[in-house]
Design a protein around this motif. Sequence first.
Motif, PDB file in Angstrom:
ATOM      1  N   LYS A 649       6.057 -20.359  -9.018  1.00  0.00           N
ATOM      2  CA  LYS A 649       5.984 -19.639  -7.755  1.00  0.00           C
ATOM      3  C   LYS A 649       4.753 -18.753  -7.781  1.00  0.00           C
ATOM      4  O   LYS A 649       4.417 -18.169  -8.813  1.00  0.00           O
ATOM      5  CB  LYS A 649       7.221 -18.757  -7.540  1.00  0.00           C
ATOM      6  CG  LYS A 649       8.518 -19.487  -7.346  1.00  0.00           C
ATOM      7  CD  LYS A 649       9.634 -18.489  -7.152  1.00  0.00           C
ATOM      8  CE  LYS A 649      10.989 -19.175  -7.156  1.00  0.00           C
ATOM      9  NZ  LYS A 649      12.100 -18.214  -7.116  1.00  0.00           N
ATOM     10  N   LEU A 650       4.093 -18.648  -6.632  1.00  0.00           N
ATOM     11  CA  LEU A 650       2.960 -17.753  -6.492  1.00  0.00           C
ATOM     12  C   LEU A 650       3.222 -16.841  -5.312  1.00  0.00           C
ATOM     13  O   LEU A 650       3.692 -17.293  -4.262  1.00  0.00           O
ATOM     14  CB  LEU A 650       1.662 -18.546  -6.279  1.00  0.00           C
ATOM     15  CG  LEU A 650       1.230 -19.460  -7.437  1.00  0.00           C
ATOM     16  CD1 LEU A 650      -0.064 -20.177  -7.083  1.00  0.00           C
ATOM     17  CD2 LEU A 650       1.056 -18.670  -8.727  1.00  0.00           C
ATOM     18  N   TYR A 651       2.918 -15.549  -5.485  1.00  0.00           N
ATOM     19  CA  TYR A 651       3.238 -14.544  -4.486  1.00  0.00           C
ATOM     20  C   TYR A 651       1.959 -13.915  -3.938  1.00  0.00           C
ATOM     21  O   TYR A 651       1.006 -13.647  -4.684  1.00  0.00           O
ATOM     22  CB  TYR A 651       4.114 -13.442  -5.093  1.00  0.00           C
ATOM     23  CG  TYR A 651       5.461 -13.926  -5.568  1.00  0.00           C
ATOM     24  CD1 TYR A 651       6.571 -13.870  -4.739  1.00  0.00           C
ATOM     25  CD2 TYR A 651       5.617 -14.448  -6.848  1.00  0.00           C
ATOM     26  CE1 TYR A 651       7.801 -14.312  -5.170  1.00  0.00           C
ATOM     27  CE2 TYR A 651       6.852 -14.901  -7.285  1.00  0.00           C
ATOM     28  CZ  TYR A 651       7.939 -14.833  -6.438  1.00  0.00           C
ATOM     29  OH  TYR A 651       9.161 -15.276  -6.850  1.00  0.00           O
ATOM     30  N   THR A 652       1.962 -13.666  -2.630  1.00  0.00           N
ATOM     31  CA  THR A 652       0.865 -12.983  -1.960  1.00  0.00           C
ATOM     32  C   THR A 652       1.462 -11.930  -1.031  1.00  0.00           C
ATOM     33  O   THR A 652       2.416 -12.213  -0.301  1.00  0.00           O
ATOM     34  CB  THR A 652       0.004 -13.970  -1.153  1.00  0.00           C
ATOM     35  OG1 THR A 652      -0.570 -14.931  -2.044  1.00  0.00           O
ATOM     36  CG2 THR A 652      -1.109 -13.225  -0.422  1.00  0.00           C
ATOM     37  N   ARG A 653       0.902 -10.726  -1.061  1.00  0.00           N
ATOM     38  CA  ARG A 653       1.432  -9.606  -0.286  1.00  0.00           C
ATOM     39  C   ARG A 653       0.465  -9.263   0.846  1.00  0.00           C
ATOM     40  O   ARG A 653      -0.709  -8.970   0.597  1.00  0.00           O
ATOM     41  CB  ARG A 653       1.634  -8.397  -1.208  1.00  0.00           C
ATOM     42  CG  ARG A 653       2.252  -7.161  -0.564  1.00  0.00           C
ATOM     43  CD  ARG A 653       2.516  -6.143  -1.655  1.00  0.00           C
ATOM     44  NE  ARG A 653       3.192  -4.950  -1.185  1.00  0.00           N
ATOM     45  CZ  ARG A 653       2.597  -3.771  -1.013  1.00  0.00           C
ATOM     46  NH1 ARG A 653       1.298  -3.642  -1.258  1.00  0.00           N
ATOM     47  NH2 ARG A 653       3.284  -2.718  -0.610  1.00  0.00           N
ATOM     48  N   LEU A 654       0.979  -9.287   2.091  1.00  0.00           N
ATOM     49  CA  LEU A 654       0.178  -8.956   3.265  1.00  0.00           C
ATOM     50  C   LEU A 654       0.588  -7.579   3.781  1.00  0.00           C
ATOM     51  O   LEU A 654       1.764  -7.346   4.046  1.00  0.00           O
ATOM     52  CB  LEU A 654       0.373 -10.003   4.368  1.00  0.00           C
ATOM     53  CG  LEU A 654       0.123 -11.466   3.983  1.00  0.00           C
ATOM     54  CD1 LEU A 654       0.247 -12.342   5.207  1.00  0.00           C
ATOM     55  CD2 LEU A 654      -1.240 -11.636   3.347  1.00  0.00           C
ATOM     56  N   ARG A 655      -0.375  -6.689   3.960  1.00  0.00           N
ATOM     57  CA  ARG A 655      -0.107  -5.328   4.401  1.00  0.00           C
ATOM     58  C   ARG A 655      -0.615  -5.129   5.827  1.00  0.00           C
ATOM     59  O   ARG A 655      -1.362  -5.931   6.369  1.00  0.00           O
ATOM     60  CB  ARG A 655      -0.789  -4.331   3.459  1.00  0.00           C
ATOM     61  CG  ARG A 655      -0.346  -4.423   2.010  1.00  0.00           C
ATOM     62  CD  ARG A 655      -1.279  -3.654   1.098  1.00  0.00           C
ATOM     63  NE  ARG A 655      -2.637  -4.190   1.139  1.00  0.00           N
ATOM     64  CZ  ARG A 655      -3.618  -3.787   0.321  1.00  0.00           C
ATOM     65  NH1 ARG A 655      -3.392  -2.850  -0.570  1.00  0.00           N
ATOM     66  NH2 ARG A 655      -4.825  -4.322   0.412  1.00  0.00           N
ATOM     67  N   ALA A 656      -0.196  -4.008   6.400  1.00  0.00           N
ATOM     68  CA  ALA A 656      -0.702  -3.567   7.706  1.00  0.00           C
ATOM     69  C   ALA A 656      -0.598  -4.654   8.762  1.00  0.00           C
ATOM     70  O   ALA A 656      -1.544  -4.918   9.502  1.00  0.00           O
ATOM     71  CB  ALA A 656      -2.138  -3.075   7.571  1.00  0.00           C
ATOM     72  N   LEU A 657       0.553  -5.300   8.853  1.00  0.00           N
ATOM     73  CA  LEU A 657       0.733  -6.341   9.864  1.00  0.00           C
ATOM     74  C   LEU A 657       0.629  -5.781  11.280  1.00  0.00           C
ATOM     75  O   LEU A 657       0.419  -6.543  12.233  1.00  0.00           O
ATOM     76  CB  LEU A 657       2.089  -7.024   9.672  1.00  0.00           C
ATOM     77  CG  LEU A 657       2.253  -7.852   8.398  1.00  0.00           C
ATOM     78  CD1 LEU A 657       3.666  -8.408   8.309  1.00  0.00           C
ATOM     79  CD2 LEU A 657       1.237  -8.970   8.349  1.00  0.00           C
ATOM     80  N   GLN A 658       0.774  -4.476  11.450  1.00  0.00           N
ATOM     81  CA  GLN A 658       0.678  -3.894  12.788  1.00  0.00           C
ATOM     82  C   GLN A 658      -0.731  -4.021  13.365  1.00  0.00           C
ATOM     83  O   GLN A 658      -0.927  -3.863  14.573  1.00  0.00           O
ATOM     84  CB  GLN A 658       1.117  -2.421  12.761  1.00  0.00           C
ATOM     85  CG  GLN A 658       0.123  -1.455  12.155  1.00  0.00           C
ATOM     86  CD  GLN A 658       0.205  -1.380  10.644  1.00  0.00           C
ATOM     87  OE1 GLN A 658       0.961  -2.140  10.027  1.00  0.00           O
ATOM     88  NE2 GLN A 658      -0.541  -0.479  10.033  1.00  0.00           N
ATOM     89  N   ARG A 659      -1.713  -4.326  12.525  1.00  0.00           N
ATOM     90  CA  ARG A 659      -3.090  -4.461  13.016  1.00  0.00           C
ATOM     91  C   ARG A 659      -3.462  -5.910  13.319  1.00  0.00           C
ATOM     92  O   ARG A 659      -4.605  -6.194  13.673  1.00  0.00           O
ATOM     93  CB  ARG A 659      -4.060  -3.887  11.982  1.00  0.00           C
ATOM     94  CG  ARG A 659      -3.904  -2.379  11.873  1.00  0.00           C
ATOM     95  CD  ARG A 659      -4.730  -1.759  10.784  1.00  0.00           C
ATOM     96  NE  ARG A 659      -4.153  -0.443  10.456  1.00  0.00           N
ATOM     97  CZ  ARG A 659      -4.141   0.080   9.251  1.00  0.00           C
ATOM     98  NH1 ARG A 659      -4.663  -0.568   8.240  1.00  0.00           N
ATOM     99  NH2 ARG A 659      -3.590   1.258   9.041  1.00  0.00           N
ATOM    100  N   LEU A 660      -2.532  -6.811  13.158  1.00  0.00           N
ATOM    101  CA  LEU A 660      -2.807  -8.221  13.414  1.00  0.00           C
ATOM    102  C   LEU A 660      -2.856  -8.454  14.921  1.00  0.00           C
ATOM    103  O   LEU A 660      -1.856  -8.325  15.613  1.00  0.00           O
ATOM    104  CB  LEU A 660      -1.708  -9.077  12.772  1.00  0.00           C
ATOM    105  CG  LEU A 660      -1.915 -10.579  12.794  1.00  0.00           C
ATOM    106  CD1 LEU A 660      -3.138 -10.963  11.959  1.00  0.00           C
ATOM    107  CD2 LEU A 660      -0.676 -11.284  12.253  1.00  0.00           C
ATOM    108  N   LYS A 661      -4.027  -8.814  15.419  1.00  0.00           N
ATOM    109  CA  LYS A 661      -4.205  -8.998  16.861  1.00  0.00           C
ATOM    110  C   LYS A 661      -3.989 -10.436  17.304  1.00  0.00           C
ATOM    111  O   LYS A 661      -3.636 -10.683  18.461  1.00  0.00           O
ATOM    112  CB  LYS A 661      -5.607  -8.538  17.273  1.00  0.00           C
ATOM    113  CG  LYS A 661      -5.860  -7.056  16.999  1.00  0.00           C
ATOM    114  CD  LYS A 661      -7.234  -6.627  17.455  1.00  0.00           C
ATOM    115  CE  LYS A 661      -7.453  -5.136  17.174  1.00  0.00           C
ATOM    116  NZ  LYS A 661      -8.803  -4.683  17.611  1.00  0.00           N
TER     117      LYS A 661
END
Length: 811
Positions: A649-661
């Motif tokens: 398994k490989l994990y990736t963390r996405l932050r600040a989704l509130q800025r996704l336009k």
Amino acid sequence: MSDWNMGLVTLREGVLSKLADLLDNPKCGWRQLADAVNTQPQFRCSEKELIGCSVQVLSAKGSPSRLLLAKLADRAVSLSFLLQCLKKIEHREAVQFLTSIVEQIRIAVQPQSQRVPEGGRVVLSCQASGLPGMGYQWFKGKDEVPNGSAPDLILNHFSLNQQGYYICRVNHGENFVFSQWAQVTATVSENSSSANSGGFFPSSASGLIITQQPRSLTIAEGDSLCLECRSEGNPPPQYQWYHNKQPLLPANKPSLKVPRVTTADRGKYSCRVYNFYHEVWSDQVHVEIGPGSLCGATWDDTDDVDSFLNIPTRQLSHFYATDKVALLVGNMNYQYHRQLRAPMADVHELTNLLRQLDFKVVSLLDLNRQEMYSAVTEFLLLLDRGVYGLLYFAGHGYENYGNSFMVPIDAPASYTSEHCLWVQDVLQRMQERETGLNVFLLDMCRKRNLNDDIIQQPGPLKVTANIVFGYATCVDAEVNKDDLSNGIFISFLKKRLLEEEKVTVMLDRVAEDMGQCEITRGRQALELRSNLSERRALTDRIQSSDCPVATSARNLQWSIAHVLPDSRHLLFDCGVKVQLGFAAEFSNIMIIYTRILDQPQDIISCTAQLSDFSEGVDVDLKLTNQENPWDAGSLLFTLDNVGRQGVPKLYTRLRALQRLKMELKFTVCLHYQYSNMDEEVQEKQTVTVGKPLVAKLNLHEPRLPRSFSASSSGDLNTFSLPESSSFPEGLEASALASETSSLGSASTCWSYFSQVGEAAGNAKQANVPEETLSPEFLEPDQPQPLSAECKSMPQDRLEDQLRTKLNFHSC
């Protein structure tokens, strides 16, 4: 009580009071029960007696139903006839409660952990009382033991492969209970190969046996509490006491003594007994503090009915919430100011606790000014008449001339009030929503800001008598807490938040705890302001409002921000099958994980990595595609091995989704190598998953000023979906009234949205990650009953789990 033929007089006062509470209503209550009982002449109540029952309402503590039950008990009414009458009037809740009391199963003798020589004989005993004809079923781990259908499990010629944890399931019809776990281990001689491997205990060690179990107690406030747990073992055992599954410090002796108890000391107690080789747990017992402290308690959480049959009458709180919502904001990564770390742990901890109280929680990290203002505005849309609202902020802040300000992460070095959120303005906007309870907690500094000389003039506050306003620091104080552990305020708050007390009483006790701590004394003090005139508590139950359209709109508005993308399978040309999964750490932080489900035999190595993310998403490329969440930058999120062992398994963390336009788009790059080739081969697929979680609310966009002076229900009735909503067009809140009236109050897991999907004609299925089991409620180093298996499950079973203890924020 083991027979339905027993009389009503055999019921304890606590049970009769609970029945009376259920029957004190005009539609299906004591009058209807009296009519049903009158079919038998020997039990008939006269008109004068019924009038005597009805006038009980004139007394503050009077109960018509309780007096009627007393008269029926005097007439020797049997439990079976009472049950028959309750079924006749179709009072299902009373029928269910009485059945659970009478048909309960009690385990009198628990199986005990033991250690026996290899080849010896093992006898595990489980004796239950309560009903004739009970069945027994023994398990080793999750596997059923052959021929294990008797109270005593006998294992002759015990071998090494029979070592493990054993448990017994006692059943009668549809009712069943599990015994405690018993660990059975084998003694191996020192000359054997097994002994030389170091895998088992030396012959001088003996198993732990608890010789004296603690007992449930009911004591008065101010009395002393004493619980005993005695055990025998070699090496000598050590002890650790637990209160509501939290360790007590110091409490490492066989006797637990509390000199003067308060209501905070009530709850469930257990003792962990251990030495170098073994560990056993005592029975979990309930300690009740009464009689005056029983106000506002509930019956639904009782695990052991017996412990409640001997306690004084329980008066249920008559206050309730039409719903519960919370906005938690933690700012850490400031652009021009000192970085913080504690807010992330604090928001995480508070989220878990509020979820247990059925709050719909929105948890956000690192917001700029526009995002903070938009988040508060969206939060206010969730507030309505009778709703309990809680707003918590952790980060930098200041106070000038009695006005407090929350500092966003983009505030300049010399910031003023125009760069921050004005606390008193937010409080006024909350108050205009006509909520049942407003709680506003600020975990920030209140030092003077010398760059700001503007004196803000807040408008007059509406008289609502429902405000609780708390500062984690006193005036002109600051907090310096830079590690990842909880801040001082949350460290004390988390020990009290679940108490069934008026919210101001609970917070007063937090303040007292902080004042008694040497670390916080003179450094930080909780300051409270309140005009709360009613005994409202965060533990009050949720009772839906009379406006189903408003309830549906609120549920939909909250749920929009908590939908995860569907888990999906990607099939590549080479024949490799990849699973793409999603999980939420906070409302604006998402974990994406990939794993290989299937690959051809001639491929010797294979990984699926993510790259080329949409513009606007905050992701550290150095921390992408890591083998565990911690290496991906998540210090709090856990997702244990719920799949097959050994699957990469490989994990990736996405932050600040509130800025996704725009919609979230990324590339899945498959790296693989054939057995007959030296070079690595790549294949790519582009994946689009829409706008996950809080991204749908477009918090980066300016909000038009909203007036909340009108009725809140009116605002919710005219509620509309954001443009980027992934729900079908034309999906109106009014059409969802019947389907979504209970959504959110039953579960606070981010992706729980099944009812709305059903209301839309199954146009959009619930977006719940396939692997969602979280083990934070498992006892340490203890196997769990069979219902707690860590594996993927169908949607209907998963939703049942989500309604109880599942929680992606566990650490």
